[in-house]
Enzyme design. Structure first.
Site, PDB file in Angstrom:
ATOM      1  N   ASP A  48      17.318   4.617   3.263  1.00 43.13           N
ATOM      2  CA  ASP A  48      15.859   4.510   3.250  1.00 43.13           C
ATOM      3  C   ASP A  48      15.372   4.795   4.671  1.00 43.13           C
ATOM      4  OD1 ASP A  48      13.301   4.168   2.360  1.00 43.13           O
ATOM      5  OD2 ASP A  48      13.576   2.130   1.600  1.00 43.13           O
ATOM      6  N   ASP A  79       7.626   7.665   3.495  1.00 41.37           N
ATOM      7  CA  ASP A  79       6.398   7.570   2.701  1.00 41.37           C
ATOM      8  C   ASP A  79       5.507   6.458   3.249  1.00 41.37           C
ATOM      9  OD1 ASP A  79       8.652   6.048   1.867  1.00 41.37           O
ATOM     10  OD2 ASP A  79       7.598   5.418   0.064  1.00 41.37           O
ATOM     11  N   CYS A  91      28.467 -19.773 -15.809  1.00 34.31           N
ATOM     12  CA  CYS A  91      28.727 -18.348 -15.653  1.00 34.31           C
ATOM     13  C   CYS A  91      30.229 -18.151 -15.554  1.00 34.31           C
ATOM     14  CB  CYS A  91      28.025 -17.834 -14.398  1.00 34.31           C
ATOM     15  SG  CYS A  91      28.412 -16.115 -14.030  1.00 34.31           S
TER      16      CYS A  91
HETATM   17  N1  GUN Z   1      11.535  -0.154  -0.392  1.00 37.21           N
HETATM   18  C1  GUN Z   1      10.763  -0.928  -1.182  1.00 37.21           C
HETATM   19  N2  GUN Z   1       9.586  -0.314  -1.443  1.00 37.21           N
HETATM   20  C2  GUN Z   1       9.616   0.868  -0.801  1.00 37.21           C
HETATM   21  C3  GUN Z   1       8.683   1.962  -0.701  1.00 37.21           C
HETATM   22  O1  GUN Z   1       7.586   1.945  -1.235  1.00 37.21           O
HETATM   23  N3  GUN Z   1       9.098   3.042   0.041  1.00 37.21           N
HETATM   24  C4  GUN Z   1      10.314   3.086   0.661  1.00 37.21           C
HETATM   25  N4  GUN Z   1      10.656   4.174   1.351  1.00 37.21           N
HETATM   26  N5  GUN Z   1      11.185   2.070   0.574  1.00 37.21           N
HETATM   27  C5  GUN Z   1      10.844   0.975  -0.144  1.00 37.21           C
HETATM   28 ZN    ZN Z   2      28.685 -16.167 -11.708  1.00 37.13          ZN
END
Ligand code: GUN
Ligand code: ZN
Length: 649
Positions: free
Chosen positions: A88, A123, A273
């Site tokens: 990201d 973004d 679990c």
């Molecule tokens: N991680 C959580 N939401 C977003 C988002 O809107 N854009 C980006 N690039 N990463 C994210």
């Molecule tokens: Zn578990």
């Protein structure tokens, strides 16, 4: 790079190809913070079966030490993970801290340099509380940056997130613009605050508005959705990827995730679990542990539970029970139930991806089941495609065991001897003439005797519409022997029609379109029936085997002769998939049709439909089952569009 393998409506299992190997979607990408490895990425892969993970390139870029280390190697070496890694860009950090100072081109270039398999553009995070102007501005800047970023992506796949706040028209416009760019996948961004506040109904509108305008051949990632309770609903809407930092964040807070919600360790009597993490310990033991050990174990539990939920989703897609799974899971939280109700607004779009039949039976799970596309489709096709037999009287029966024609066999026989009548049942799905009672989803449904009052009301409205429309000179409800006495007086006669012929004609119209049943007109028709069940197996028209009826869904498979007859009865492109001439020659020898060869197809074709494969001159090459609808056939450049079943060779 993205290939459709199996589907149930918009829910799909696909294969995503990256530089570091293939990933089966729906996939969960655990978020790995390079500064804080709660679970080592290597263990995630080897012990937990994680196929792909996501980390943040901005965190690496900003940190002098990490940046130096990664510059000499790759992000894979930095994290100790040799599978695909998505990165990201810093957008989320900007959302949280608001101080991200990096050029949008530089951060994409950086992601490529460190060997990321899937990079993300920088973004603009469109907050839910943004005004329309602010959200619109976020979309504009996001699109501009996407355009600028493409030349820097190198051999990396590039994600262009859909923004637009809560404004669905902005989401749609953003999705449409991004789809036209040379991008590879589309996260839906700006939804984390909504997910955190359980505002799932708004997420549904946002996801659907985006999904409707996205190129269907690209993976959709729901950014920041890391709780298993939202996975089934998100997959049902066509989301292919999720990322979770919650597994670690919740673990640090002593919270355990379950498909039915989150529980504090301190409130648990038992871990309840059987995952590998929980089976090594107990709730009391866990409470007594030191903080780091506890966090590590809960994080593993959270991840294992999330991964298992995705496996269950894959099973549901495989067997055709994703709707049942979503409706059952929706009981976990009223906000999910509300979201499911909001989804019904989008039934028309979802119907385009709805399969013609499923392996699994239609299970009624509650009043929301009435809003499934399968119910809407039956009703709409009944009113637009079904043509009633030419009899004088319609006799209506109450809902009963299926198939109806068997349940009411004695009554039907007795009435038909003395009255020229047709028969119909007021069912959950609407009016079901006995000719249609073996067709999916009628016979393949399990509905309780007493459905919820709101459903009953809606069924009654549909039956009322039918009462106005049916066109029979006389219609009566069957009340027993006295009904027959009455009919004997007012409408004496005898049913001239052969029930097999009526069934064949009605199913042809419902399945292939109004008029398809005309292929039987004036022809000698023979039926080969199952010796065991008495059901129609093969339909022989004028000495030629035209159709076979499948036992499991009561729908026809198309023989080549049947296809030729249908091509006479239905106007050009109806039920046809038009493909390039050379692949048509291969199809004629039995090869499957790949989506990249499809030139055009009937917009009414649905996944699972038996269709005619024709060349550019409209000549029949083969028949087979479509796996995609028109939009998908045109968009995907990989994968099978029609599984060829019959040829002349
Ligand atoms: N991680 C959580 N939401 C977003 C988002 O809107 N854009 C980006 N690039 N990463 C994210
Ligand atoms: Zn578990």
């Amino acid at each position: 790079m993205f290939e459709l393998k199996e589907r149930d409506g918009l829910a799909r299992m696909c294969e995503l190809t990256t530089k570091h190997g293939r990933v089966t979607t729906p996939a969960l990408l655990p978020v790995v913070n390079p500064n804080q490895l709660t679970i080592a990425p290597k263990d995630m892969k080897e012990a937990l079966g994680v196929e792909i993970l996501i980390t943040n390139a901005y965190i690496i870029w900003k940190d002098q030490k990490l940046r130096e280390r990664v510059k000499e190697s790759t992000v894979h070496e930095l994290l100790g993970f040799d599978g695909p890694i998505m990165t990201d860009s810093g957008t989320f950090q900007n959302h949280v801290y608001g101080d991200v100072q990096v050029d949008h081109r530089e951060i994409v270039q950086f992601q490529n340099e460190i060997g990321s398999d899937i990079g993300t553009i920088l973004d603009v995070f469109s907050e839910p509380e943004f005004t329309e102007n602010e959200a619109s501005h976020a979309v504009d800047v996001t699109l501009e940056r996407a355009r600028d970023s493409i030349e820097h992506k190198g051999d990396m796949l590039l994600a262009g997130p859909v923004q637009g706040g809560v404004y669905t028209h902005l989401r749609g416009a953003c999705a449409e613009s991004l789809s036209k760019m040379n991008l590879d996948l589309h996260p839906i961004g700006g939804v984390v605050p909504l997910l955190q506040d359980y505002r799932f109904a708004e997420v549904v509108d946002i996801v659907m508005a985006s999904r409707m305008h996205l190129n269907p051949s690209r993976p959709v990632h729901l950014f920041g959705a890391g709780h298993p309770m939202v996975f089934p609903l998100a997959v049902l809407m066509g989301c292919d990827m999720f990322d979770s930092s919650s597994y670690a964040k919740y673990a640090r807070e002593g919270r355990l995730m379950y498909p039915e919600g989150t529980r504090f360790l301190n409130d648990l009597h038992d871990l309840a679990c059987g995952c590998a993490a929980c089976s090594r310990t107990t709730a009391d033991e866990l409470r007594g542990m030191d903080r780091n050990d506890r966090t590590r174990i809960i994080a593993e539990h959270n991840l294992r539970v999330s991964l298992r939920e995705l496996k269950k989703i894959k099973n549901a897609i495989h067997e055709g029970s994703i709707w049942e799974m979503v409706e059952m899971r929706a009981r976990a939280h009223p906000a999910l139930l509300e979201a499911l109700k909001v989804l019904s607004k989008h039934a028309k779009f979802m119907e385009r991806a709805e399969p013609v039949s499923r392996k699994a039976a239609f299970f009624y799970c509650g009043p929301e089941s009435y809003d499934r596309p399968a119910v809407m489709r039956y009703r709409e096709r009944f009113f637009s495609r079904y043509r009633r037999p030419n009899s004088k009287v319609l006799v209506g029966f109450d809902d009963a065991d299926k198939p109806y024609s068997r349940h009411y066999a004695n009554e039907i026989r007795a009435i038909s001897k003395e009255v020229d009548a047709s028969f119909l049942v007021a069912s959950f799905f609407g009016p079901v003439p006995t000719e249609l009672d073996e067709m999916y989803p009628i016979a393949q449904s399990v509905i309780p005797r007493s459905v919820d009052p709101e459903v009953l009301r809606r069924i009654r409205d549909v039956m009322e519409r039918h009462a106005h429309d049916h066109g029979y000179p006389l219609a009566v409800m069957w009340e027993g022997e006295e009904t027959l006495e009455f009919l004997r007086d007012v409408a004496p006669g005898k049913s001239p029609a052969d029930p097999d012929l009526l069934r064949c004609r009605a199913v042809l119209d419902m399945q292939f379109g109004k008029g398809a049943g005309d292929v039987l007109d004036g022809k000698e028709v023979e039926f080969v029936k199952s010796r065991k069940t008495g059901k129609i197996r093969n339909v022989i028209i004028a000495g030629r085997h035209a159709f076979s009826m499948r036992a499991h869904d009561g729908l026809f498979t198309l023989k080549m002769d049947g296809a030729r007859m249908l091509m006479q009865a239905l106007p050009p492109t109806k039920m046809r998939v038009v493909i390039e001439d050379e692949p048509a020659e291969f199809a004629a020898k039995g090869a499957n049709v790949f989506s990249k060869f499809v030139i055009d197809c009937d917009p009414d074709i649905r996944p699972g439909d038996y269709a005619m494969v024709v060349n550019t001159k409209g000549e029949l090459a083969a028949t087979g089952r479509a796996l995609m609808n028109l939009e998908e056939m045109m968009a995907f450049d990989r994968g099978v569009a029609v599984r060829v079943r019959q040829t002349d060779s």
